[in-house]
Design a protein around this motif. Structure first.
Motif, short mmCIF file in Angstrom:
data_model
loop_
_atom_site.label_atom_id
_atom_site.label_comp_id
_atom_site.label_asym_id
_atom_site.label_seq_id
_atom_site.Cartn_x
_atom_site.Cartn_y
_atom_site.Cartn_z
N THR A 236 0.84 -1.20 0.00
CA THR A 236 0.00 0.00 0.00
C THR A 236 0.87 1.25 0.00
O THR A 236 1.96 1.25 0.56
N THR B 121 -3.08 3.16 3.21
CA THR B 121 -3.17 2.69 4.60
C THR B 121 -4.03 3.68 5.37
O THR B 121 -4.85 3.28 6.21
N PRO C 98 -8.13 2.87 4.78
CA PRO C 98 -8.05 1.42 4.59
C PRO C 98 -8.94 0.90 3.47
O PRO C 98 -8.56 -0.05 2.76
N ILE D 117 1.60 -3.88 4.26
CA ILE D 117 1.00 -2.65 4.78
C ILE D 117 2.09 -1.60 4.99
O ILE D 117 3.07 -1.85 5.69
N ASN E 45 -5.45 3.32 11.64
CA ASN E 45 -5.52 3.07 10.19
C ASN E 45 -4.82 1.78 9.80
O ASN E 45 -5.31 0.99 8.98
N ILE F 82 -6.64 -1.65 7.98
CA ILE F 82 -6.36 -2.41 6.76
C ILE F 82 -6.02 -3.86 7.10
O ILE F 82 -6.41 -4.79 6.39
N SER G 186 -8.03 -7.44 5.70
CA SER G 186 -7.20 -8.06 4.65
C SER G 186 -7.68 -9.45 4.23
O SER G 186 -7.64 -9.78 3.05
#
Lengths: 209, 458
Positions: free
Chosen positions: B85, B90, B93, B124, B144, B148, B152
């Motif tokens: 990302t 990030t 998300p 990430i 944050n 994410i 996932s």
């Protein structure tokens, strides 16, 4: 009598104690502050800068020399001010919005300081508005923008536009891994430097010339 | 972690084979005998915002379509795709997860339609350093990052990785000053403590969802050192020593449950494989599109996945850059796997060619030479905690480089030899006890305000 060569040698060796002692002695003996600066401190940094460019020494050695110069400058600065001598230039350096990379920016700051610039560190993730504000409050004659990501490069253009729209007349130089001269031309920066050492040369050209 | 190496004989230290095999995604087996290409990519110059989001999506569609088509055409047996990302992805998300979903769907379709075995690694981007000094365990950016992570599995990630940045507040300063004590503090104390916290969190999530916790990387430390050395900013010997110091920090992720493959940009990978037996992803000449290095071949010698680090989606004469990288990785892996199919002697021959073509020429390559990796790894694992291990890593790397440069086994420039002596002198002043080092570092005025000790449990 204080010898400016001894002062330059102390800077080259990074010998802070001797650099301060010789500077004090020179001033006590009535040597012109400008002469102490140019023939001692700047001359010493010039030698270390050349050795760095020739790959004979590394950044840590440049930094040790710069620290010796900084200590001597603390003694010299009040005298320079009294004599009306200005620093080489004042620069504002920062990493553009959205970008957290700061080692390149920090290297440029260290190198500029070592070459007699007064530098304001704007930090990282600096928005165009914040650059405008800091440019105004600092009165910097030179602004350096850094970016390491392809996705933060456009923030450079926005920052330059914001600075120009706000009437900031400082020269603007840019740098960072994905940056090229062509990009610098496209966004109408005043110059591009591929590394920290060239950034000093460029800064000199932009501010002193 | 046991005080014995998982691989302790040079004849067992081979590419494509790891003591602990990772099975993930669509029938992918890593470390089971074949070297697998790992393709990485990023956006060309563009802004990531609401207005531009459709264009961002189009870019990733174009990238993955090109990559998968080429992988199928070249009959790649297994493929690892890494999506790392960007900070915006990030910090929002749902953006990062939307792209993860897009890539996973395309890989699913390709598996169904063409049988391409593949797995998706979501890496990430660690945004915690948006706060200065960083808040490592709380606040918006930590939230944050967790956001994410928590989405996932549902978005289709098969593996999770991160390039964590704990200790970088001190690491940069340490590098430009060639300060080995501060480097050990950044990596072996702050970095290791942050990794323990972070990877405990990541593996807890992975255990609940079945996503594989893969690995971390000292990229922000040791690769920064490598790039600075390549630019003649710092001595290469220092960059080599920092690489070895980074090993105990990266091992923390594995101790907390990471299974591998370790991150491609973690050039410390061979040490992790020898010590912990996990499969490793590596990059070298294939990553010249992202950064230059003196370890183009030796980095490949014992790899299990072979990566290109990252390349922008820009047009080359033949195709877009990620597709070009895909082809290069496919051919590199094909060669290694054909050699492997001829038996262990061929693997060892190719491994040694890869190693010998770089290792005598640069100290950073030398510390990745398989024999040296085993020698230093033995000494690292004899120590009890990450600080002691990092100290030993620095001592043994310095000692080995001094010894072997004297014997003519590794070329070290004249103006770098004095740095080995200076680093050795610095090491002699460091305490054996971690608490004493922490006390020393907390007293240093240049570090005051740069990091928050409580964020590291100090």
């Amino acid at each position: 009598m204080a010898d400016m060569k001894d002062l330059a040698d102390a800077i080259i060796k990074g010998d802070m104690k001797t650099a301060v002692e010789v500077t004090k002695k020179a001033l006590d003996e009535g040597v012109e502050p400008q002469k102490v600066l140019n023939d001692g401190l700047v001359a010493g940094m010039g030698v270390i800068g050349k050795r760095f460019k020739a790959n004979e020494v590394y950044i840590p050695e440049v930094l040790i020399a710069a620290r010796a110069m900084k200590s001597a400058m603390e003694v010299l600065e009040p005298k320079l001010t009294e004599a009306g001598v200005e620093p080489v230039g004042k620069a504002l350096i920062g990493t553009v919005q959205g970008d957290l990379h700061d080692i390149g920016k920090n290297l440029v700051i260290m190198m500029l300081k070592g070459n007699g610039f007064e530098v304001v560190d704007a930090g990282v993730d600096v928005s165009p508005d914040a650059f405008v504000e800091k440019a105004r409050s600092s009165g910097a004659k030179l602004i350096g923008l850094s970016a390491l990501l392809t996705t933060t490069m456009p923030a450079m253009e926005k920052t330059i536009q914001a600075l120009r729209n706000a009437g900031v007349e400082a020269k603007i130089m840019i740098g960072g891994a994905p940056i090229t001269q062509a990009y610098s031309d496209k966004i109408q920066a005043d110059g591009y430097a591929p590394d920290a050492a060239s950034a000093v040369d460029l800064a000199m050209d932009l501010v002193v010339a | 972690m046991a005080n014995t190496l998982k691989i302790n004989k040079i004849e067992n230290f081979l590419y494509g084979k790891a003591p602990s095999v990772v099975r993930c995604g669509r029938e992918v087996e890593i470390g089971a005998g074949q070297v697998i290409p790992e393709i990485n990519f990023t956006l060309p110059m563009m802004t990531i915002d609401d207005k531009n989001w459709c264009e961002v999506i189009k870019q990733y569609e174009e990238i993955i379509d090109g990559v998968l088509k080429r992988a199928v055409r070249l009959e790649v047996p297994q493929l690892l795709v890494e999506f790392e990302t960007l900070p915006e992805m990030t910090n929002r998300p749902q953006w990062g997860l939307e792209i993860t979903r897009l890539l996973a769907d395309k890989m699913d379709r390709c598996y169904r339609d063409y049988g391409l075995k593949s797995a998706l690694r979501l890496t990430i981007n660690d945004v915690r350093e948006f706060n200065r000094p960083p808040l490592m365990r709380s606040g918006k950016y930590w939230g944050n990052l967790c956001g994410i992570l928590e989405g996932s599995a549902e978005a289709g990630a098969d593996l999770i990785a991160i390039e964590s940045t704990g200790g970088k507040e001190i690491g940069d300063e340490a590098l430009v000053n060639c300060d080995v004590g501060a480097s050990i503090f950044a990596l072996g104390v702050l970095g290791a403590r942050d990794m323990e916290f972070l990877w405990n969190h990541i593996t807890d999530y992975c255990n609940r969802t079945g996503v594989v916790p893969s690995g971390d990387s000292a990229c922000g430390f040791a690769n920064t050192a490598m790039v600075l050395a390549e630019q003649n900013m710092i001595p290469r010997v220092f960059a080599a020593i920092v690489r070895v110091i980074s090993v105990p920090r990266s091992l923390v992720a594995i101790r907390q449950g990471a299974k591998g493959p370790t991150k491609d940009c973690a050039y410390e990978g061979p040490y992790l494989k020898a010590i912990a037996g996990v499969p490793i992803s590596m990059e070298g000449k294939s990553a010249a599109c992202a950064h230059l290095s003196p370890v183009g071949n030796v980095s490949q010698a014992v790899c299990d996945c072979w990566s290109n680090e990252s390349t922008q989606n820009i047009r080359m004469l033949s195709a877009n850059a990620p597709t070009v990288s895909m082809e290069q990785l496919a051919y590199d892996c094909r060669l290694m796997n054909v050699a492997a199919s001829e038996g262990i002697e061929s693997i060892i021959r190719l491994r040694d060619w890869l190693s010998e073509s770089d290792s005598p020429l640069d100290p950073q390559a030398y510390v990745l030479k398989p024999e040296i990796v085993l020698e230093i790894s033995e000494r690292i694992i004899a120590q009890d905690n990450p600080y002691e291990q990092s100290l030993e890593a620095a001592r043994s790397a310095t000692e080995v480089l001094k010894r072997d440069s004297r014997e003519g086994k590794v070329k070290i420039k004249e103006n770098e030899l004095k740095w080995l002596d200076m680093i050795e002198q610095q090491l002699e002043t460091l305490p054996e006890d971690e608490e004493q080092l922490i006390e020393q570092m907390l007293q240093r005025p240049e570090f005051r305000g740069k990091f928050l000790p409580a964020e590291y449990g100090i």
